[in-house]
Every structure is written in structure tokens, then in C-alpha cells.
Design a protein around this motif. Sequence first.
Motif, PDB file in Angstrom:
ATOM      1  N   GLY A 179     -32.271 -10.189 -29.637  1.00 29.26           N
ATOM      2  CA  GLY A 179     -31.066 -10.222 -30.460  1.00 29.26           C
ATOM      3  C   GLY A 179     -30.224 -11.460 -30.249  1.00 29.26           C
ATOM      4  N   ARG A 180     -30.547 -12.244 -29.215  1.00 28.47           N
ATOM      5  CA  ARG A 180     -29.773 -13.445 -28.909  1.00 28.47           C
ATOM      6  C   ARG A 180     -30.438 -14.709 -29.459  1.00 28.47           C
ATOM      7  NH1 ARG A 180     -24.718 -12.860 -27.741  1.00 28.47           N
ATOM      8  NH2 ARG A 180     -24.735 -14.849 -26.645  1.00 28.47           N
ATOM      9  N   ILE A 223     -34.611  -9.840 -39.206  1.00 24.36           N
ATOM     10  CA  ILE A 223     -34.384  -8.616 -38.423  1.00 24.36           C
ATOM     11  C   ILE A 223     -35.461  -8.447 -37.370  1.00 24.36           C
ATOM     12  CG2 ILE A 223     -34.261  -6.084 -38.538  1.00 24.36           C
ATOM     13  CD1 ILE A 223     -33.200  -6.425 -41.434  1.00 24.36           C
ATOM     14  N   LEU A 281     -26.001  -2.939 -42.924  1.00 20.99           N
ATOM     15  CA  LEU A 281     -27.323  -2.421 -42.611  1.00 20.99           C
ATOM     16  C   LEU A 281     -27.764  -2.632 -41.175  1.00 20.99           C
ATOM     17  CD1 LEU A 281     -29.497  -0.996 -44.235  1.00 20.99           C
ATOM     18  CD2 LEU A 281     -30.655  -3.198 -44.456  1.00 20.99           C
ATOM     19  N   VAL A 282     -27.363  -3.746 -40.597  1.00 26.79           N
ATOM     20  CA  VAL A 282     -27.930  -4.131 -39.308  1.00 26.79           C
ATOM     21  C   VAL A 282     -26.837  -4.227 -38.259  1.00 26.79           C
ATOM     22  CG1 VAL A 282     -29.116  -6.001 -38.077  1.00 26.79           C
ATOM     23  CG2 VAL A 282     -29.845  -5.366 -40.390  1.00 26.79           C
ATOM     24  N   LYS A 283     -27.192  -3.833 -37.042  1.00 29.09           N
ATOM     25  CA  LYS A 283     -26.290  -4.084 -35.931  1.00 29.09           C
ATOM     26  C   LYS A 283     -27.095  -4.694 -34.792  1.00 29.09           C
ATOM     27  CE  LYS A 283     -22.672  -2.404 -33.003  1.00 29.09           C
ATOM     28  NZ  LYS A 283     -21.929  -1.275 -32.452  1.00 29.09           N
ATOM     29  N   VAL A 284     -26.584  -5.832 -34.274  1.00 29.04           N
ATOM     30  CA  VAL A 284     -27.190  -6.399 -33.074  1.00 29.04           C
ATOM     31  C   VAL A 284     -26.326  -5.946 -31.914  1.00 29.04           C
ATOM     32  CG1 VAL A 284     -27.898  -8.505 -31.895  1.00 29.04           C
ATOM     33  CG2 VAL A 284     -28.028  -8.367 -34.405  1.00 29.04           C
ATOM     34  N   SER A 285     -26.973  -5.403 -30.901  1.00 30.46           N
ATOM     35  CA  SER A 285     -26.204  -4.726 -29.864  1.00 30.46           C
ATOM     36  C   SER A 285     -27.005  -4.651 -28.568  1.00 30.46           C
ATOM     37  CB  SER A 285     -25.871  -3.314 -30.376  1.00 30.46           C
ATOM     38  OG  SER A 285     -25.275  -2.569 -29.382  1.00 30.46           O
ATOM     39  N   ALA A 286     -26.279  -4.497 -27.457  1.00 26.44           N
ATOM     40  CA  ALA A 286     -26.933  -4.406 -26.157  1.00 26.44           C
ATOM     41  C   ALA A 286     -27.244  -2.962 -25.812  1.00 26.44           C
ATOM     42  CB  ALA A 286     -26.029  -5.000 -25.077  1.00 26.44           C
ATOM     43  N   SER A 287     -28.453  -2.709 -25.322  1.00 29.39           N
ATOM     44  CA  SER A 287     -28.767  -1.388 -24.769  1.00 29.39           C
ATOM     45  C   SER A 287     -29.298  -1.573 -23.356  1.00 29.39           C
ATOM     46  CB  SER A 287     -29.794  -0.628 -25.596  1.00 29.39           C
ATOM     47  OG  SER A 287     -30.134  -1.272 -26.778  1.00 29.39           O
ATOM     48  N   LEU A 308     -27.399 -13.276 -42.192  1.00 32.33           N
ATOM     49  CA  LEU A 308     -27.138 -12.369 -41.067  1.00 32.33           C
ATOM     50  C   LEU A 308     -25.798 -11.679 -41.246  1.00 32.33           C
ATOM     51  CD1 LEU A 308     -28.285 -11.273 -38.518  1.00 32.33           C
ATOM     52  CD2 LEU A 308     -27.427 -13.258 -37.266  1.00 32.33           C
ATOM     53  N   LEU A 324     -34.813 -10.552 -34.499  1.00 31.91           N
ATOM     54  CA  LEU A 324     -33.683 -10.058 -33.711  1.00 31.91           C
ATOM     55  C   LEU A 324     -34.007  -8.726 -33.026  1.00 31.91           C
ATOM     56  CD1 LEU A 324     -30.750 -10.946 -36.120  1.00 31.91           C
ATOM     57  CD2 LEU A 324     -31.304 -12.046 -33.931  1.00 31.91           C
ATOM     58  N   GLN A 325     -35.074  -8.074 -33.469  1.00 34.94           N
ATOM     59  CA  GLN A 325     -35.512  -6.885 -32.729  1.00 34.94           C
ATOM     60  C   GLN A 325     -36.239  -7.300 -31.455  1.00 34.94           C
ATOM     61  OE1 GLN A 325     -37.520  -4.364 -35.670  1.00 34.94           O
ATOM     62  NE2 GLN A 325     -35.620  -3.207 -35.909  1.00 34.94           N
ATOM     63  N   CYS A 337     -25.297  -7.727 -41.426  1.00 34.81           N
ATOM     64  CA  CYS A 337     -24.495  -7.030 -40.415  1.00 34.81           C
ATOM     65  C   CYS A 337     -23.284  -6.322 -41.006  1.00 34.81           C
ATOM     66  CB  CYS A 337     -24.057  -7.994 -39.313  1.00 34.81           C
ATOM     67  SG  CYS A 337     -25.433  -8.448 -38.238  1.00 34.81           S
TER      68      CYS A 337
END
Lengths: 186, 186, 186, 186, 186, 186, 186, 186
Positions: free
Chosen positions: F16-17, F9, F45-51, F38, F12-13, F42
Motif C-alpha cells: 500500500g506504500r 489496486i 471504493l478503496v481504502k489503503v490502510s495498515a493492518s 487514486l 496497492l494490495q 479512495c
Amino acid sequence: MDEIDKKIISLLQEDGRTSLSEIGQKVGLSHVSVRKRLKNLCESLVKVSASLNAEQLGSHIAIVNAEVETHKRLRELIDIFSKCPRTVFVTTTTGAYNIMTIMVAEDVDTLNAILEVCSIRALKGIRRSEAIIGEAPAVPKYLPIKIVPNKEMEIAPCGINCRKCLRYKNQKCLGCPATKYYRGPL
Amino acid sequence: MDEIDKKIISLLQEDGRTSLSEIGQKVGLSHVSVRKRLKNLCESLVKVSASLNAEQLGSHIAIVNAEVETHKRLRELIDIFSKCPRTVFVTTTTGAYNIMTIMVAEDVDTLNAILEVCSIRALKGIRRSEAIIGEAPAVPKYLPIKIVPNKEMEIAPCGINCRKCLRYKNQKCLGCPATKYYRGPL
Amino acid sequence: MDEIDKKIISLLQEDGRTSLSEIGQKVGLSHVSVRKRLKNLCESLVKVSASLNAEQLGSHIAIVNAEVETHKRLRELIDIFSKCPRTVFVTTTTGAYNIMTIMVAEDVDTLNAILEVCSIRALKGIRRSEAIIGEAPAVPKYLPIKIVPNKEMEIAPCGINCRKCLRYKNQKCLGCPATKYYRGPL
Amino acid sequence: MDEIDKKIISLLQEDGRTSLSEIGQKVGLSHVSVRKRLKNLCESLVKVSASLNAEQLGSHIAIVNAEVETHKRLRELIDIFSKCPRTVFVTTTTGAYNIMTIMVAEDVDTLNAILEVCSIRALKGIRRSEAIIGEAPAVPKYLPIKIVPNKEMEIAPCGINCRKCLRYKNQKCLGCPATKYYRGPL
Amino acid sequence: MDEIDKKIISLLQEDGRTSLSEIGQKVGLSHVSVRKRLKNLCESLVKVSASLNAEQLGSHIAIVNAEVETHKRLRELIDIFSKCPRTVFVTTTTGAYNIMTIMVAEDVDTLNAILEVCSIRALKGIRRSEAIIGEAPAVPKYLPIKIVPNKEMEIAPCGINCRKCLRYKNQKCLGCPATKYYRGPL
Amino acid sequence: MDEIDKKIISLLQEDGRTSLSEIGQKVGLSHVSVRKRLKNLCESLVKVSASLNAEQLGSHIAIVNAEVETHKRLRELIDIFSKCPRTVFVTTTTGAYNIMTIMVAEDVDTLNAILEVCSIRALKGIRRSEAIIGEAPAVPKYLPIKIVPNKEMEIAPCGINCRKCLRYKNQKCLGCPATKYYRGPL
Amino acid sequence: MDEIDKKIISLLQEDGRTSLSEIGQKVGLSHVSVRKRLKNLCESLVKVSASLNAEQLGSHIAIVNAEVETHKRLRELIDIFSKCPRTVFVTTTTGAYNIMTIMVAEDVDTLNAILEVCSIRALKGIRRSEAIIGEAPAVPKYLPIKIVPNKEMEIAPCGINCRKCLRYKNQKCLGCPATKYYRGPL
Amino acid sequence: MDEIDKKIISLLQEDGRTSLSEIGQKVGLSHVSVRKRLKNLCESLVKVSASLNAEQLGSHIAIVNAEVETHKRLRELIDIFSKCPRTVFVTTTTGAYNIMTIMVAEDVDTLNAILEVCSIRALKGIRRSEAIIGEAPAVPKYLPIKIVPNKEMEIAPCGINCRKCLRYKNQKCLGCPATKYYRGPL
């Protein structure tokens, strides 16, 4: 007000019952002249009047501020509280509220009763309100609490009927001193 | 207070100068008995005194609330404001503040001056304060504004020296009515 | 209360189950006299009662203050919350609000549920409200949380139906401990 | 707590003096089993204890909230107020303040005295505070007001010396019930 | 951002791990072109990153607002809270306060601990502050709670030593997730 | 989460890629094992996402707090704002308000437009509200601003029709990024 | 604005009646060029206009903030107050309120009248409001108080009829300077 | 002011550059008489002056209220802000604060910079403060923003050195328009 008027007023602030001749002696005038001046002063500017020792009476005060919704309602509320024998101060104000009232109660149960039932806080047409409690004030020692000797009213001047009030029925309020239901010292 | 006492007080609330014989007639007592009763009442409970028509004087009021840091400072401030001739109300309170004072000013410049320079808001030992403005109150019509006929003080009772005050020097305040610098109607 | 009454009460504050004879020994009275005194005390002034350790239960408290529009509604709300098993404190107050309630929840989801759905804040006839959260209080360690052993009610004492409540259905609230829907430890 | 524990607690909430055998009858257990269960419950979860009828005592409550500057000072204040016999509630809170205390007074002079002199509001290390007054609460009827039968302390548990306090000297406070200066009913 | 950039970002908002070729298929580009665009976007505008499901973690949030005395202190506080692994939001604001922080806690004891000990409210250079509690937010479901896998720090990034903290020692806080004293799930 | 999960995690923080094999190298696992872990993470608990970089976009934030009258209305408002592409934070809260929303605007005209027209402050069922403005926050640098690439909606998700909005018509708002009327960069 | 424009504006801020040739001399241009530049500037950016010395007029200001319920009502109120000759400032705002108005009065009776009768505080569609009083401001010395020389209106631009207003009838307000009922200096 | 004066002022409120002869025609006087009257008016009561279109400039306003600790400090702050070219309004006030300032910024970064660094909120001697943001006001359209054409000052009139300011150095503020560091349009 000239200098002599001020002296006369000052003497009457000490003791409003001072005789005309005693005042005359102190300000160097005949009692006739003093009477004349006093008459003039009392026509508009001065009032000699009895007030009551708040601490002696065991009084407490409730300061209630409210934001009233319309100016028409504001005027109605000023009228209602002007007639209440417990009211010793009513004014429009600036700030978060637009009216401030100060009411007097002879014991704490009655204080809580007027906050809950009779104060502006409990009336319609209010956006928000605030209630603050004070002891018998440091200044003035004597408050203009209105004495109503003939307690013949069925309904209080504000329109509330003490007889139907739960707090009154539960012995948790002395009632309005202007009505025949009143059971306190005033 | 028995029924007759209340009638006497009520008559003196109408007009504090009512003569003993006139009171006697209305309550059914000799003027000697009235004098005796009145003497008793005035020993602790009642004060007959002169007050001034606030609207007639063009008075405005400033209500200043403050949260004072310590109870020692609170007592000091009550003392200071009790001596001020402009103060018509001082009490400790509950709420966000622990003291409330009401002061009177004869014109708006003076009102702003006392808010800025003389009020609790401007003093030390305060956590937060609030100032509210009111017109001459609807109740009471007559306020206990203290008349000081001999204006011989150099320093105001609160300790401020008007002569050194910028607002006073700029003609933006009438000064303290207890000092020789005062230039207003009181 | 005389000195001996106070000693008895003090002993029962330590441990409310102290036997009459043990109390008697400590206050120098027979157990018969102690029983008599205790009976008198419990008629009006004293109550011996079980409370629960808030911290042990993992309790949180919600303090909700509200300004209620009318005194009639105020009384209704006091009635409603007096019946609620989660309520440990209800009083009328001065200040910006006129009622204060303290409620207890066994977990945080339930705490949030009562704030959102059951507290005064969520009811009609309110001008403004405020919700404050506290831990299990430092004083008192034991709170008068009402235990309802027979959970037979369909509708909670306040009138809410847990079964229809979204929070309850989503497992985000333990429900009212007075109803058959309750699924918590109380 | 199983079902029987809850029944026992519920009975002791009605009357904390209910005898073991009476409890046993109602829950279907021998008084020996009840004693055992009760002992377990009282080890951590339950306390049976005497409280006092607040209304009967003529009690008033003062709710004082404060924002304390540091967490060290916050802990000190919690300690100070935990020891005070007038304190019936202390908790840390969220909101504009971080501590809430509820104190009890036997009359209104004492209520005002504790607000002015003993409450958090009057102490150091405070950013802002607020004082609210309530009647004897609707819930609970009985408050955990601590009875101190041996009034031998010279200095109150909070560190204040009543003998040096102006309010106490002026007969405007009953004093701290833990000290020998106390002159009230507790 | 042109239309294709927006589609790419939108796909990565759904699932940040979507492969280049899958994105390419959906936006009608080769995976090489997608990589190039993504590289550009990630240089300044876009970040793909892992966040954690707040509700799943049982998280609660503390929103703390403060009015900081000087802008120098304001910058220091922004620095301190930017480093804290519990901080998910820090901004300067208008209103009665000039800084707002949102912090996350894994359980309610820790929530109360950070409010009391670690939040801005507990620091120096503050005029007034306010603490508000929230549940795991409705939006966003996933919060940027920083995971620190190597917990080797003796002192938390904010300068506090968990080992010396009363709340930590009393098992009333999980400690800072960046230090070796941490005993929670993060 | 075990130690390896946390390392994954944490990587990926940062980015994320990061490819599965790169992660595998760093945590000492095969890329197959990483994929499996992973996938588990996902699932809940975890979400990989674009901000999006708020400062880069010139974003400003509006924090709007409101006291909602009923819990039914509170839920409706949470639904409405959850769908709004400008909303980056919605939670129920304690304090003087029971809902807090944070919205994002790409320029200041739009910020003022959403405060005036789209924010909770402008909706029905509110007792009182408060609006606070912030810069692009210090934390997080990247905000979960939702990108809607196909702008085909006639009516915004909240139910407002931009085309009929005075602010939109006067070029004083970019419009809702989910509708075909939007004219900004998102 | 280039450097010369700024010099021209600066000269016209000193004295808006400075002649073109005098400006020309100071900025090194012919009066024809100055006229041309001034014409350009006045098309959008600059306005040369007369304002009135607030202190000289004995003006007081009333700052009234309100939280308006809907954005439709907010726009209506902005329209109403934009037309009022006493209004010198109207803006939408952030904070606890969403509109701020500053109004001017020539004497204190009128100030109180507009607060009570004409200000936003007295109108419908308001959640809460606040009124603040100020002296003639320190900056600017000259306020854009609108002079209406032909006082022919029966009804004030805001829709109020002075003739029917109690304050006006009681000589407690000068009336609206745009109507034929006005009796003040403007 | 007589009727003709009012007409003249009214014409100059429309357009302060109206020629004397045009005014003369409209009020029925020779241009010599108009000049004489205008001279008199401008000696104390009237000022003709240039102001700038706030909306055209993209201006935003910051309203900052503060409670200042002493009246000496209050006067100092009035002096400081009177000299600031961004200040368009300064007055002493009643309410929770005793000073209100309105400042103008040409972009939002600068608005935030002045709130953080230059506004009263950031200065010493303040008990509490509040910052509110507004758009270019609806009234007046033109604000008295002071143009300083010769930007030769090293230090801003308020005493701040832009060159040393972090916000200025980070390109997050245009700087003070009175100094040589200014890089905006004024």
C-alpha cells in the motif's frame, strides 16, 4: 419371579384372560396355586390390563420433548400429563430436554390440535421444546389409551376447557375424551 | 365401541382379570353377553395382557433415535427391534431422525451395554443418532417387557451372540433375556 | 372430482385462461356443461388465480421458522403474516419450531430488511427462531405474491410503520408493497 | 408493470377467470387492450393457473430438508422432485441443509409413506436430513398440486415403482398420482 | 511496538497513504526516522494494503462452516480456499465444525452459485456443513477482496473450470475473478 | 473500475506504500494521473490502510454468534461492537443466529475474558448464543486490529469499566486497548 | 521441573505414599533432598491427594452444560458448584454452552435426583442446558470425590435443603454427602 | 468405609503425604492400625497420587465429543486415548455423541495441534464430532496429567509420529510428552 411365575406371566402376555385352570395345566399346578401366585405377582410386579390397537383406531402419536425451567415446574407438568387420557408415556430424560411425553390422537386434526394447544410445548415455564410425529407404533401394537366411559367432566383433567378452545369450536379437534365435549370414538 | 363396550374396556383397564360375571353386574348384562362382546373386542381392537412394574424391577429406559440411510434399512431395523425382548416402543418418526426406539434394562450396566452394543446407534446404515436415558417412566407404571420363560436361544433375536460380547464377558451386562446366557431377573 | 373434472383442472393448470369452449372441445362437453362443472369446482376445491414469476422479478425468499411460546401468540402471528403481501407460505409445523413462514423480497436489501425488522424472528413471544435464504424456487416457478394496486395504507398490515423504519429511511428496504411508502416494482 | 397491469393482476388474483370485458370495465380499457396487456404479462411475468384447496382435500404437507453431498447430486434431486406431482415447493437453501422440498399427501398414511420411501431423506448422496410435518397451510389456501388426468405411467416420474413398494402393497399409501397404480382422489 | 510505532500505525490505519513527512510532523520525528521505523514494522508486524468497500460493490458474504473428516483434508481445503480471490477469511475453529470460510460475491446469483458449486459445502471429505449469509459487514467497511487484473487463467485457482459450470453457462454466476471467463466488475 | 484502476489496486494490495511514480511506471501513466485516479478510488471504493499480523502478535480469535430478541437491540449491539478495538468483523446473518462478531485477543487469558465478560454472549436481549475459537486465521494474514495510541479513556467504548472487572483485577485479562487500564502490547 | 522432579512426580503418580527414602533410591538422591524438592513442588505445582475408585463405588457421572445469561451469574454458579462434594469438574467453555460441570452419584436414583433438582439445569439465569450421562469413566479410574467425614451441615453447600426435597423424602436420592441427611456410602 | 476410613481419606485428600502417625493422632488410632486400614483402602477403593496444577502450568483443555460408528471402534478409541499422556478424562456418554474425551495442552498452539491432528475428531470411524475449549478448570485445581520422565518413544502411544507431523515441524506443537520429540515442560 421363579420359573413358574415367568411362565404364568408369559401366558398372560399372550392372553391376559387365560383361565386359571388353563394356566395351571400348562405350568403343572392346581388352579388354586395359580390364583395364589397370580395374586402375589399382581400385588406389586404385574398388572393385567386392557390396551387398544393403535393402528385399528387410526391413532397417530405426538412425541413432545421440553426443557423445563425448574424442577418444581417439571413435577407439575408430570402431574398434569399423567392425568391426561391421551398420554401414553411420560418420563424425565437426559439430553437437550428433561421431559418426554407421548400422546395419542384419533385423527390428524386432533393430533395438530393437541400439539398446538394441549402439549407441553404450549405451556409456561419451558426453555425450548420439540415435537415429533409418529405413526401407530410398530411396537407395541396395543397402547394403554385410557377409556373414560362416563364423560361428565366440564374441564379436562389438565385444566383446559375444550368448549372455549378455537380448534374445538372450529371442528378441528375431537376434544378431550374425559370431558362431555368429546365427539370421537373413545 | 358403544357405551357398554367402553365400560367393559374401562373395567379391564383397572383389572384385566375381572370375572365376566362381575363385569356383567357392573354393565347390566349377563356374563354370556359380556363374553360375546369381549370376544368381539379382542378380535381386533382390544388386548388384555400382563405388563411389568418398571420401577419395581429397577428398570431404566434408553430412548435411541436414529436417521437411517434408506427405507429398506429402516424396515430391517424395525424388524430387528420388534423381536428384541427389551424393546417396549418402536416407531418411525419425523424430525432429525426417522426411527425412535425405547428399550428397557434391569440395571445400569446393562443399560450402558445395550446403548454401546445392541442399540440402533451401534448398527450400520445410520447417518446420525442420539441416545437419551430415562428413569422408570411416570406413565405407564407397567411396561410391556416381554418375558421369555424358556431361555434356549444361543443367539439373541437381533443376531448378537452374548457369549462373544466383551461387556457380557466382563460382567458388565446381564445379557439378552431371550437367550440361555441371560443372568438377570426376567 | 371425476375424470372430466380432473381433465378440466389439468387444462386450467396449463393455462387458467383457456376458454370454456376450448376446454369443452378437449373434454368432450358443451361449454355450458364446462361452465357448470367449473362453477362447482370453484365453489370449494379449485381456484384459478394469477401468480408471478419469481425469477423474472428477481425475487429471493426468506424461510423463517420460530418456536412460539403460547398457542394464543401462535394464532396472532399466523394472522399477522397472513395479511402480509410478501408472505407466500405460512403453516404450523412439528419439529424444533412450530411455525414456518416463507416471505418474498424483490431485492437483497429488502430481503435483509424483512429478516431484521418484519419477520417472526424480530417479534415478541418467541423462544427461538431460524432464518434460511433461498433463491427463486425451482418449483413453483410462479409464486402467489399478492399485488396491492391501491397503495393507500399508512401502516403496513402487520402494524409496522415503514416511514419510521431505519432500514427504509436509509434506502435499505423498498418498504411494504401494501403501503404508500413502497418504492419497488410490485 | 404499470398501474393498470397491477390492477389487472390484482383482479386475476381474486378470480383468474374474470372476463376480459369485466377487467376492462374496472381498469378503464377496452377488452382488446386488456387482452393485449394480459398476453404481454403472461409471456414472462404472470401465470393464470388452477390450484387446489389443500384443506378441502384433507391434505397434509411434508417439509423435507437435506444436506446433499455434491452440487451434481443436488441438481439431480431438484430435477427428480420437480417432476413429482406431489411436490409443491423446491428450492436450494442456506443453513444446515442445502435443499428444501414441500410435498403434499391426501391422507396421513400416504404422508408417512412419502417420508419413508419417496422423500429426499430416503435417497442416496445425503449427509443429513430433517422431516417436518404441517397441516394444510394457512397461506396459501390453494396449493399448486399437479393433476395428472391420464394415469398411464408404469413407473413414477421419480423412478420408483409403486407396485413393488411394500407400503403401497400393504394399503399404506395411495401411490403416485401420475401412475396407473394410484388409488386416491387426485 | 513503542508509543511512536503505535502512533504511526494509527495514522496509517486512518489513511495508509499518509506521507512520511506528514507522519513525521505528527509524531515528532524526521521523515527519515519514520521511514526506518515503518520499514521495521512492515518486515513482520504491519502491512499497508488496499481493501475494497464491500457495500459500495454491492457485496454479500457467505460464511461456510464444515466438519472435515481428516486433518490432511483440512489442510488441503485451507490451501484451496487461501488461493480463491473471493475468500476474505479462513480459519480452523472449535465447535461442531473445524473450518470456517468467509467468501464474497458481487451479486446474489453469484452468491448462490459459490454456495452451490465452489464452497466447502460442495467438496469431498466433509462430515457436515452449514452455510450462512450476511450483508456487507458493519465492520470492517473495507474487505481484502483480491483484485486479479490479468485474467488469464483457464482454470480457477481452486481447480474448477467455470466454462463447464452449469450456473456459469446459465448466466447465474459471474465466474471466478481470477479467470478469463469472469464477467463481473472486479 | 477500469483495467488500469484494477492494476493500481492490485499493486496497492501487494504494498500500500508503493509510490505514485512506481505505480505510474507499471501502469503506463504519469504520477499525476495515478494520483488523480487514486483520489477517485479512495473517495468511495478503496481504502489503503495498515493492518497487523495476527500470528506475529500471538492473536487468537473468538467468533461469537447470537440470536438477538429485537431488531432495536440488534442495532444497539452492532453499534457497541463497531466501537470495540478488538472487533474485526461484525455482520448480521441468517441461520440460527442473527449477528456474528469476530474479536481478537493478544493472549488466551484475555480471549477467555472477552468471551465471559465483553462478548455478545454476556449481554442482555439474547435468545441464545454460541462461541467458537480460532487460531490466527490462514486468510487474511493481517487483521484490521484498531490501534488506539492515546489510552485516555476511563470506560471502554462498549461501556464496561475494566477497573471493576474481576478478570482484569485477577490479572486474567489485559483490559481494553482503548482505555488507560490496558496492559498489553497493542 | 527438571528431570529429577519429573521422576519424583512420576513415582508419586504411581503411588503417592511412596516413602522419601524409596524415592531417593530411585532418583539417586538422599531422602532429605527428596523432601526438599517435594516441598518445593507441592508449594504450587503438585498436589498429592487421595481419590476414589469410581467403578468400585458404582458411580455414575452427569455432565451438565449450560448457557448462562450473564457473567455475574456464571461466576455465582462456578462458586456454588465448586463447593458441592459431588462435583468433580467445573470449567467455563466455548461452544453452545459456557459452563460444563461433571457430577458424581453413587446410584442411579441419586443421579436422576441431582439432574432434576441440584444440577445447573434446574437453576435460574440459564438460557439453555443439556444433560449427558456417563459410566464410571475409563480415564481416570480414580475421581476426586470429596469425602466429608463430619456430616453436620443442615443445608447443603449449594443452599438446597435435602430434608425438604421431594426426591429425598421419597427415598429417591441419597442426599448431599456434606449434610446430616446423607444416607449413602460416602 | 466406616467413619474412621472416611476421616483418613479426608485427611489424605487435604494432603496425601500426611504421615501415618499424624493421621493416627487425628483419628485416634495407632500408626500401625492406620497403615493396615490404608492398605485395605488402597487395594481397591482409594488411590493416593500426584496431580499437577493446571493453571500454574498454563494448561488449556480440549473437550472433544464424537459419535463413533461401531462399538468395536468405540472400544479401540477408548484404548487409544487411555494411553495418551494428555488425556485426563475419557468416558462413554449418552446424547448426540457416545464418547467424551478431555485433553490437556501446555500452550495454545499445542491445543490447536491436538484438536487438528491427535483428537478423536481427526480419526476414522466417526459420524460427527464437536470440539470445545476450556480454561484450566475451576474444579479440580490439580489434574491427573501423566508425567513420562523417560522420553524414549519414537512413536506416540496413539500411533502418531510427531516427527512427520506438519504442525510439529512448523513449531506449532510441543509434541507428545511420551516421545523423544517432545520439547515442552512436562
